[in-house]
Design a protein around this motif. Structure first.
Motif: not given
Length: 367
Positions: A305-318
């Protein structure tokens, strides 16, 4: 010869006439209807099957989103020594299972045992100084008593010299010397009292360590630090898991404090980090059922099941985020990390980093 030619011509013409008669019969016979209907049905069935398959495929995509940009994740801890030195023994190997508290390796303890001995000596020195100070003359008050006796004697001598001076039976020098002795005796008393106050201050305890002399407390703190460093020479497993990246864990190697030398992959529940397109998040919510498949294990499907959805995109935290405000800009669909919790035990071992395919039922159905 001339008589036989008509016969030959007649014989050769008979098959030709028969063939012509057969063709006339075929032309006169009506066409077979079933063959035409089969051909027409086949021509109609092919596009209908294509349309039906497309509709079925479209319907199968409704109520779910999926991605193959997903990987198995497991908690892992990089273990390092909190003190520097040479590794003298190694108790684990690559791939070994360890429990919490198991010894991983040992750093040379000799330097830290010397520090502990020095701290013990510092405590003994501080205790000896305190004993000597407590029994000193300054604390006993002997100097103060002697100074008061000197003041009394000097004051009596001064009174005699003053009486003689008033009668003219002594010299001015003797009279002034008596005055000086009184003043000097009083200063000596003040010095003795100051020394006693200083000694009392050195033996006083503060509010931070009540009942313990500061010098002794400092030496005890030094010993605790030395004892802590000595205990840190034995490096233990902070969690249960499997040893990996132990190539630098060799006896005789010098290690630096804080530099990781081995990694432990936790035995706790694994999870999958799926990177969904931002366009797939419209109907996705925490708690929705999902299915996980693995490239390494065909046929293995795990409920999740879906446990959590990220607070930002992958590029935002790169490390180097995209700068879309400068230069020529091209819109790129962003990916958002979604944590998928696995709800059932896997029949095969889940290895960190395995590629997987995740399907989330946004309609809430389990299948």
């Amino acid at each position: 010869m001339a008589d036989r030619d008509p016969q030959i011509v007649a014989e050769d013409a008979q098959p030709f006439e028969d063939a012509m008669a057969q063709d006339d019969a075929d032309i006169a016979r009506p066409a077979k209807a079933p063959r035409n209907w089969r051909r027409l049905a086949l021509m109609l069935a092919v596009p209908l099957l294509i349309i039906g398959g497309a509709i079925g495929y479209w319907q199968s995509l409704q109520g779910k989103v999926s991605t193959d940009n997903a990987y198995v994740q497991q908690d892992k801890v990089s273990v390092s020594a909190e003190v520097g030195g040479k590794i003298v023994s190694v108790a684990v190997r690559e791939g070994q299972q360890v429990k919490v508290g198991d010894v991983l390796f040992v750093v040379d303890q000799a330097p830290y045992q010397i520090q502990l001995a020095q701290a013990d000596a510092a405590i003994a020195s501080a205790q000896a100084n305190a004993t000597a100070l407590a029994s000193s003359a300054a604390m006993s008050g002997a100097d103060i008593s002697a100074a008061r006796e000197d003041i009394g004697f000097a004051q009596a001598n001064y009174e005699r010299q003053r009486a003689l001076w008033e009668r003219g039976f002594t010299t001015k020098a003797a009279y002034q010397a008596a005055q000086h002795q009184v003043a000097q005796a009083r200063e000596t008393l003040k010095l003795a009292e100051a020394k006693q106050t200083e000694a009392q201050a050195k033996l006083a305890t503060g509010s931070q360590v009540p009942g313990v002399l500061p010098a002794i407390a400092a030496a005890q703190a030094q010993r605790q630090s030395a004892q802590l460093n000595l205990s840190r020479t034995v490096v233990r497993a902070p969690l249960a898991g499997r040893i990996t990246q132990a190539d630098r864990l060799l006896a005789g190697q010098e290690i630096v404090s804080g530099l990781p030398v081995v990694t432990i992959v936790a035995n706790a529940q694994s999870y999958v980090e799926a990177n969904f397109k931002e366009t797939d998040l419209a109907e996705m919510k925490v708690g929705q059922p999902a299915t996980i498949e693995f490239d390494a294990y065909p046929g293995v499907k795990l409920k999740s099941h879906v446990a959590s959805i990220g607070a930002g995109t992958g590029s935002e935290f790169s490390v180097l985020p995209a700068q879309n405000a400068t230069g020529n800009w091209v819109k790129v669909t962003q990916r958002v990390p979604v944590r998928i919790a696995i709800d059932q035990a896997s029949p095969r071992p889940l290895i960190a980093g395995l590629s997987s395919h995740v399907t989330v039922r946004t309609d809430g159905k389990s299948r």
